[in-house]
Scaffold this motif. Structure first.
Motif, mmCIF file in Angstrom:
data_model
loop_
_atom_site.group_PDB
_atom_site.id
_atom_site.type_symbol
_atom_site.label_atom_id
_atom_site.label_comp_id
_atom_site.label_asym_id
_atom_site.label_seq_id
_atom_site.Cartn_x
_atom_site.Cartn_y
_atom_site.Cartn_z
ATOM 1 N N CYS A 43 2.583 -2.716 5.096
ATOM 2 C CA CYS A 43 2.004 -1.371 5.105
ATOM 3 C C CYS A 43 0.534 -1.408 5.517
ATOM 4 O O CYS A 43 -0.263 -2.135 4.929
ATOM 5 N N ASP A 49 3.354 4.482 8.054
ATOM 6 C CA ASP A 49 3.608 3.580 6.936
ATOM 7 C C ASP A 49 3.665 4.301 5.591
ATOM 8 O O ASP A 49 4.467 3.954 4.730
ATOM 9 N N VAL A 53 6.698 4.356 2.946
ATOM 10 C CA VAL A 53 6.570 4.059 1.517
ATOM 11 C C VAL A 53 7.370 5.093 0.713
ATOM 12 O O VAL A 53 8.105 4.739 -0.219
ATOM 13 N N ILE A 65 6.123 -4.426 -1.189
ATOM 14 C CA ILE A 65 5.286 -3.819 -0.147
ATOM 15 C C ILE A 65 3.961 -4.569 -0.130
ATOM 16 O O ILE A 65 3.321 -4.724 -1.169
ATOM 17 N N TYR A 67 0.075 -5.444 1.970
ATOM 18 C CA TYR A 67 -0.894 -4.993 2.957
ATOM 19 C C TYR A 67 -1.934 -6.082 3.184
ATOM 20 O O TYR A 67 -2.122 -6.969 2.349
ATOM 21 N N ARG A 81 -4.697 4.125 -0.122
ATOM 22 C CA ARG A 81 -4.011 3.054 -0.858
ATOM 23 C C ARG A 81 -3.933 3.410 -2.343
ATOM 24 O O ARG A 81 -2.871 3.300 -2.971
ATOM 25 N N THR A 141 8.659 -2.696 9.331
ATOM 26 C CA THR A 141 7.394 -2.201 9.882
ATOM 27 C C THR A 141 7.517 -0.716 10.220
ATOM 28 O O THR A 141 8.616 -0.159 10.275
ATOM 29 N N GLY A 142 6.373 -0.101 10.495
ATOM 30 C CA GLY A 142 6.330 1.308 10.861
ATOM 31 C C GLY A 142 6.093 1.530 12.341
ATOM 32 O O GLY A 142 5.688 2.631 12.732
#
Length: 233
Positions: A43, A49, A53, A65, A67, A81, A141-142
């Motif tokens: 993310c 992203d 989520v 998840i 980052y 976040r 992934t996004g």
């Protein structure tokens, strides 16, 4: 590079990709979680992203998840976040570079992002990602085809040759409108820089607002030939 062993053959992945190209992101995510116990979502807290989520925690609340905290993210990125954590209680894991900014400056000189952006991305993004993926069998992934020419042929399920993993891109075929409609319908927190001309958001020093008519990723590594940080081949 990862030393992971693929659990699906390239032929099996291609067949699944063809089967799932017309299916919803949620169906692709369910396939991902049903097929792989050892899987995580990477993310960046961009629009795509945070939408993912929302989908992921509704399907699998304890999904892993992670980052990459490069130490030079925008304040707005850290804010979203925190909003994501507050709203979803997500299983969020941080990966940091092995070098602090001070150590990087000592070893490579000040402002490495300006003198050698690829080297900076390798230190602050690619190496932490490689570490994060090293024990996984697959990742989510996004990325979307519409984002950049380098992503125009992304499958919803594909073999990630760089990291030797199975890679799921559940919203690869979504448009920008699809992303924002989903976020509005589900009241998903998002990075407020998107409202200020930042369709793609990376690190402070290598991201600027996009001018009207420019490519959505024109604000990333502006005035350089670089268009990707190295996370996605």
């Amino acid at each position: 590079m990862s030393t992971n062993t693929l659990r699906l053959t390239a032929e099996e992945v291609n067949k699944l990709n063809e089967e799932y190209l017309g299916k919803s992101p949620q169906e692709i995510l369910r396939l991902a979680f049903d097929t792989f116990g050892n899987i995580a979502f990477a993310c960046s807290f961009g629009a795509e992203d945070v939408a993912l989520v929302d989908m992921i925690v509704k399907i699998k609340p304890d999904a892993k998840i992670f980052y990459l905290d490069t130490d030079v993210l925008f304040d707005e990125t850290y804010l979203v976040r925190d909003q994501i954590l507050a709203k979803y209680s997500a299983n969020l894991i941080k990966y940091s570079p092995l070098l602090t900014l001070e150590e990087q400056a000592e070893q490579h000189g000040d402002n490495l992002w300006a003198t050698d952006a690829n080297a900076c991305c390798n230190i602050r993004k690619v190496e932490p990602l490689t570490r994060a993926l090293s024990t996984l069998d697959a990742w989510i992934t996004g990325i979307r085809r519409e984002q950049a020419p380098t992503r125009a042929n992304a499958g919803v399920i594909e073999v990630d040759q760089k990291f030797n993993l199975i890679k799921f891109n559940p919203i690869a075929l979504w448009s920008d409108k699809d992303v924002w409609n989903y976020m509005a319908d589900n009241e998903v927190p998002y990075n407020k820089l998107h409202d200020q001309g930042y369709p793609s958001i990376g690190c402070i020093h290598c991201t600027r607002a996009v001018k009207p008519g420019e490519d959505p990723r024109a604000g990333r590594w502006a005035d350089q030939s670089k268009t990707e940080c190295g996370l996605h081949k």
